[in-house]
Scaffold this motif. Sequence first.
Motif, PDB file in Angstrom:
ATOM      1  N   UNK A 195       0.826  -1.204   0.000  1.00  0.00           N
ATOM      2  CA  UNK A 195       0.000   0.000   0.000  1.00  0.00           C
ATOM      3  C   UNK A 195       0.859   1.252   0.000  1.00  0.00           C
ATOM      4  N   UNK A 196       0.619   2.117  -0.965  1.00  0.00           N
ATOM      5  CA  UNK A 196       1.402   3.355  -1.043  1.00  0.00           C
ATOM      6  C   UNK A 196       1.134   4.261   0.158  1.00  0.00           C
ATOM      7  N   UNK A 197      -0.042   4.118   0.777  1.00  0.00           N
ATOM      8  CA  UNK A 197      -0.380   4.990   1.892  1.00  0.00           C
ATOM      9  C   UNK A 197       0.464   4.701   3.132  1.00  0.00           C
ATOM     10  N   UNK A 198       1.074   3.531   3.164  1.00  0.00           N
ATOM     11  CA  UNK A 198       1.842   3.127   4.333  1.00  0.00           C
ATOM     12  C   UNK A 198       3.271   3.651   4.325  1.00  0.00           C
ATOM     13  N   UNK A 199       3.769   4.050   3.160  1.00  0.00           N
ATOM     14  CA  UNK A 199       5.177   4.425   3.062  1.00  0.00           C
ATOM     15  C   UNK A 199       5.425   5.841   3.561  1.00  0.00           C
ATOM     16  N   UNK A 200       6.460   5.957   4.340  1.00  0.00           N
ATOM     17  CA  UNK A 200       6.761   7.221   5.008  1.00  0.00           C
ATOM     18  C   UNK A 200       7.593   8.172   4.142  1.00  0.00           C
ATOM     19  N   UNK A 201       8.518   7.606   3.385  1.00  0.00           N
ATOM     20  CA  UNK A 201       9.440   8.427   2.602  1.00  0.00           C
ATOM     21  C   UNK A 201       9.319   8.084   1.128  1.00  0.00           C
ATOM     22  N   UNK A 202       9.422   9.121   0.296  1.00  0.00           N
ATOM     23  CA  UNK A 202       9.290   8.943  -1.147  1.00  0.00           C
ATOM     24  C   UNK A 202      10.397   9.662  -1.886  1.00  0.00           C
TER      25      UNK A 202
END
Length: 120
Positions: free
Chosen positions: A103-110
Amino acid sequence: QLQASGGGLVQAGGSLRLSCAASGRTFSSYATGWFRQAPGKERKFVAAISWSGVSTYYADSVKGRFTISRDNAKNTAYLQMNSLKPEDTAVYYCAADPTPTTSSYEYEYWGQGTQVTVSS
């Protein structure tokens, strides 16, 4: 901070290797994920790897063609993309989080995206 690179224009059937370079000492304790977003479409999960590299996860659409890996000594994660198809065309993003997830919503850093274009 994450820096994605390695995108480009390639013919169908070709290969590219994307890199995700991280700054900071904690990269080795974070899982890394790759996502892609085609024009007018939502961002979709591609692959993820645990902080140790032991566990990997792939979207069904890329299984057998893409390989995710990482080199913690270099603070870098990779996405090897083989047998590319026109439908793989998208902006590819890398992301980091303590836990590997689809899930992309779970990732903290991009990181910023890198464009991959596959011509037919």
